[in-house]
Design a protein around this motif. Structure first.
Motif: not given
Ligand code: GLU
Length: 299
Positions: A233-261
């Protein structure tokens, strides 16, 4: 985002039950900075294209996953059990299972600032760590997903003594965020007069606000909700979001096969309900509604 204590308790019990079922009490790896869990036994052998990262991981018998260790609901290492838990952890387990049901998983603590480095250096196979997909990061790593879309928000002491209602109010205030995060960049851009304190992790920011060293902490709403839930109960959320943050799975840069998988796996778990189950047993224990899964971006 609304929080209720009874739902939280219920969710916690559910989560504990799921962890107990999933782990069967057979976990190794209590090293500092890593945690290892063993997948279930299975008769079925999955074939991956020869030479692919998936085939290599399968041969190795273990996948290394970079995640957070101090973010309740997404990636939190329990000091008591050494287990890592949260939505990111569940997503990583589902991907690992799709590579091979018998795969062991080693979770490696990966703070925001080193996420690209660990992939570039080959220290981990993938990063699942509240990791926003963006073009700057795509110069060094690849992304599958998104598997969740957060929004940046602000956490303040419960009474909101500085009357912070949105990002503009951060100007002239002492604001904490984390090195190498989009959150700190967004604060600098959208509240250029803020006095920014930079730490390596969000739990350090929460500690700084407890001690009165900062007036506010800013990052993704779901990360803040986890910290608020732990704050008694010590903290609270202002609850007024100001960006969009799409979360991704990071993989090695040129590994298209892993990204597809990984993208295929994400679409499968969106469809099968396993994604919703993972959400509900983690973030859903404090957030009331389960969102629709996002659209995969096969760039
Ligand atoms: N999602 C944001 C990022 O990837 C903030 C959260 C974090 O630092 O993990 O930078």
């Amino acid at each position: 985002m609304h929080l209720t204590r009874s739902r939280w308790m219920l969710g916690l019990l559910l989560a504990l039950a799921l962890v107990a079922t999933a782990c069967g009490g057979d976990n190794g790896g209590t090293d500092v900075g890593t945690d290892t869990t063993q997948g279930g036994d299975s008769e079925e052998t999955i074939e991956h294209p020869a030479g692919s990262a998936m085939a290599e991981i399968q041969d190795r018998g273990i996948i290394t996953v970079g995640t957070k260790f101090d973010q309740p609901l997404f990636g939190l290492k329990r000091a008591t059990t050494g287990e890592v838990e949260g939505f990111d952890v569940e997503i990583a387990k589902l991907i690992a299972e799709a590579i091979d049901p018998d795969l062991e998983i080693e979770f490696v603590e990966t703070p925001s600032a080193v996420r690209e480095d660990v992939l570039v250096n080959g220290d981990v196979d993938m990063v699942v760590a509240t990791y926003t997909i963006n073009d700057t990061r795509k110069e060094r790593v690849g992304f599958a997903g998104p598997y969740y879309v957060a929004g940046q928000d602000i956490m303040v002491p419960a009474g909101n003594p500085e009357d912070i209602q949105g990002v503009d109010d951060l100007n002239g205030k002492r604001v904490c965020s984390v090195q190498g995060s989009t959150s700190i960049e967004n604060v600098r851009e959208q509240a250029p007069e803020a006095e920014v304190t930079e730490f390596g992790t969000y739990s350090q920011c929460a500690d700084a606000m407890s001690d009165g060293r900062v007036d506010a902490v800013s990052t993704d709403n779901v990360i803040l909700v986890g910290l608020i839930d732990q704050s008694d109960g010590a903290f609270k959320l202002v609850d007024n979001p100001f960006t969009e943050e799409p979360y991704g799975i990071g993989v090695p840069k040129d590994d298209q096969a892993m990204r597809d998988f990984v993208n295929d796996v994400l679409e499968e778990i969106f469809e099968s309900g396993e994604w919703a189950e993972a959400y509900e047993s983690t973030v859903g224990t404090v957030a009331e509604t389960t969102p629709e899964p996002p659209e995969i971006d096969r760039y």
